[in-house]
Write a protein that holds these residues in place. Structure first.
Motif, PDB file in Angstrom:
ATOM      1  N   UNK A  57       0.830  -1.203   0.000  1.00 33.23           N
ATOM      2  CA  UNK A  57       0.000   0.000   0.000  1.00 33.23           C
ATOM      3  C   UNK A  57       0.867   1.256   0.000  1.00 33.23           C
ATOM      4  N   UNK A  58       1.884   1.258   0.863  1.00 34.06           N
ATOM      5  CA  UNK A  58       2.788   2.404   0.925  1.00 34.06           C
ATOM      6  C   UNK A  58       3.582   2.568  -0.365  1.00 34.06           C
ATOM      7  N   UNK A  59       3.776   1.469  -1.089  1.00 39.02           N
ATOM      8  CA  UNK A  59       4.492   1.529  -2.366  1.00 39.02           C
ATOM      9  C   UNK A  59       3.566   1.919  -3.515  1.00 39.02           C
ATOM     10  N   UNK A  60       2.338   2.304  -3.170  1.00 40.18           N
ATOM     11  CA  UNK A  60       1.342   2.727  -4.173  1.00 40.18           C
ATOM     12  C   UNK A  60       0.997   1.587  -5.133  1.00 40.18           C
ATOM     13  N   UNK A  61       0.848   0.389  -4.545  1.00 38.35           N
ATOM     14  CA  UNK A  61       0.424  -0.791  -5.296  1.00 38.35           C
ATOM     15  C   UNK A  61      -0.846  -1.350  -4.654  1.00 38.35           C
ATOM     16  N   UNK A  62      -1.954  -0.594  -4.706  1.00 38.63           N
ATOM     17  CA  UNK A  62      -3.156  -1.006  -3.975  1.00 38.63           C
ATOM     18  C   UNK A  62      -3.761  -2.308  -4.469  1.00 38.63           C
ATOM     19  N   UNK A  63      -3.670  -2.584  -5.783  1.00 34.54           N
ATOM     20  CA  UNK A  63      -4.261  -3.823  -6.296  1.00 34.54           C
ATOM     21  C   UNK A  63      -3.538  -5.043  -5.717  1.00 34.54           C
ATOM     22  N   UNK A  64      -2.198  -4.990  -5.744  1.00 35.89           N
ATOM     23  CA  UNK A  64      -1.431  -6.107  -5.202  1.00 35.89           C
ATOM     24  C   UNK A  64      -1.611  -6.198  -3.683  1.00 35.89           C
ATOM     25  N   UNK A  65      -1.730  -5.043  -3.037  1.00 35.58           N
ATOM     26  CA  UNK A  65      -1.978  -5.038  -1.595  1.00 35.58           C
ATOM     27  C   UNK A  65      -3.310  -5.690  -1.277  1.00 35.58           C
ATOM     28  N   UNK A  66      -4.324  -5.408  -2.073  1.00 38.01           N
ATOM     29  CA  UNK A  66      -5.642  -5.999  -1.848  1.00 38.01           C
ATOM     30  C   UNK A  66      -5.600  -7.512  -2.042  1.00 38.01           C
ATOM     31  N   UNK A  67      -4.881  -7.979  -3.080  1.00 40.09           N
ATOM     32  CA  UNK A  67      -4.776  -9.415  -3.306  1.00 40.09           C
ATOM     33  C   UNK A  67      -4.051 -10.096  -2.140  1.00 40.09           C
ATOM     34  N   UNK A  68      -3.024  -9.435  -1.615  1.00 32.80           N
ATOM     35  CA  UNK A  68      -2.311  -9.980  -0.467  1.00 32.80           C
ATOM     36  C   UNK A  68      -3.213 -10.007   0.765  1.00 32.80           C
ATOM     37  N   UNK A  69      -4.018  -8.963   0.929  1.00 33.83           N
ATOM     38  CA  UNK A  69      -4.937  -8.905   2.070  1.00 33.83           C
ATOM     39  C   UNK A  69      -5.981 -10.015   1.992  1.00 33.83           C
TER      40      UNK A  69
END
Length: 416
Positions: A355-367
């Motif tokens: 998220x901090x790296x401005x990768x919300x899509x990948x962050x959401x998949x990880x979540x």
């Protein structure tokens, strides 16, 4: 008692420890702070170390040139450093422990009528403690709370009621301390922080009575980790440094590395980045000294992977995602999938870093993966991380992947 020291003595010690300097390092810094003429008049390094110990014990306040050298070494004015009206920057260990609930008494009953026990009983207790630790690797606090407290209660009653030799009694105290550490850890994971603190105090007392500095350090470090995460992180710093002091320079390498690890995390949580990074460096250097020496079995899990994860967590908290993401990705790719709670927790750090790296899509998949993995895990730690991940993703609610995650029914993430 530490709490009775004059404020300037507490401050001298706190400022040194905040910088992660040993007393020998403090002596070197004082010498370096002196001009050439003053340096010629200073005694040998061992004498300066003895002076430092006396100052920090409150026996006598530094006079010139040491007063001036301290201000130069710390970069703090003389008035601020030695003004006794000022409040110490850190709570003392006694102050922190005084706030915790008392543990159950370990005083043996005056007329013990229980059975006589020997080292076979101790060996059986050791095996049960280790089984409990291994169970904690794959189960969460809510699943293990009852058996852990039952084991601790049994061991404590044995100490109070049974008859045994002095050596057996000391060994029994050690097993009680080990049981208190894992029981406190389990209680904390279950969200029972008051009970965990009480149990940790009991364990610290047992370790002190047994004369086991390595175990005492482990208990203080475990308590520091809880206080840092759910209490006052400044008190966590005090406890973490106390754990480091207790283990000393000659304890098992993995125990010392673990103590440094707790110090690093505490400094991260109070925003002392430089101290945190230095502590992580010390943890790594210390772990490299591990070479098959005798050590307690409870240190089995402390390895390079754990230090990598702590380093990545520190970078995540300090908002340095480009350092955190590669490390977490690498470690998680080789992590044992049967350790669902730990895997879920580490995935939560990865989600925040992404998220901090401005990768919300990948962050959401990880979540999604983290939430699915932990939905049947009875852990307060994972539940707290759920909230952190969702809060950090909230500014990206307009991103479709994030919106889908945020709109998922919250009760679906947990098995009641």
């Amino acid at each position: 008692m530490v709490a009775e020291l004059p404020a300037w003595a507490v401050r001298l010690r706190a400022e040194r420890r905040n910088r992660l300097w040993s007393q020998k390092e403090m002596a070197r810094r004082l010498v370096e702070a002196a001009d050439e003429e003053t340096r010629r008049g200073l005694p040998i390094r061992e004498t300066i170390v003895r002076r430092i110990k006396a100052y920090e014990a409150g026996h006598n306040q530094p006079r010139d040139p040491y007063r001036l050298l301290y201000t130069r070494a710390f970069g703090i004015s003389e008035a601020e450093l030695f003004d006794m009206s000022q409040v110490p920057s850190r709570p003392t260990l006694d102050d922190v422990l005084a706030k915790l609930p008392d543990g159950d008494s370990l005083t043996p009953l005056p007329a013990r009528t229980g059975r006589r026990i020997g080292m076979n009983t101790i060996a059986d207790l050791s095996a049960r403690v280790h089984r409990l630790r291994l169970a904690d690797d794959v189960l969460a606090g809510g699943d293990l709370l009852q058996p852990a407290f039952r084991e601790l209660g049994t061991a404590t009653r044995l100490y109070r009621e049974a008859t045994y030799t002095e050596n057996t009694g000391r060994a029994l105290l050690g097993r009680i301390g080990e049981l208190a550490q894992i029981t406190g850890w389990i209680a904390s994971d279950a969200g029972r922080h008051g009970e965990a603190a009480k149990v940790y105090r009991l364990g610290i007392h047992a370790a002190q009575e047994a004369g086991d500095g390595t175990l005492e350090s482990n208990l203080l470090g475990s308590l520091a980790y809880q206080v840092t995460n759910v209490g006052d992180p400044h008190e966590g710093v005090t406890l973490a440094h106390a754990a480091l002091d207790v283990i000393g320079p000659h304890g098992p390498a993995r125990a010392r590395a673990l103590a440094w690890d707790r110090v690093a995390w505490a400094h991260v949580q109070v925003g002392e980045d430089e101290s945190a990074m230095r502590a992580l460096g010390e943890a790594g250097a210390t772990l490299e000294q591990h070479g098959g020496e005798d050590e307690p079995t409870y240190l089995y899990w402390m390895d390079a992977n754990e230090l990598q994860i702590m380093e990545a967590r520190a970078y995540t908290e300090l908002r340095r995602p480009l350092r955190a993401v590669p490390v977490l990705t690498d470690v998680l790719g080789r992590y044992d999938a049967t350790h669902a709670r730990e895997l879920a927790l580490y995935l939560s750090w990865l989600a925040v870093a992404l998220t901090d790296a401005n990768e919300p899509e990948e962050a959401a998949r990880t979540a999604w993966r983290m939430f699915d993995l932990s939905k049947d895990v009875a852990s307060d730690r994972t539940l707290r991380r759920h909230r952190v991940v969702l809060d950090r993703l909230a500014p990206y609610r307009d991103v479709p992947d994030v919106r889908e995650l945020m709109n998922h029914p919250q009760e679906a993430w947990r098995s009641e």
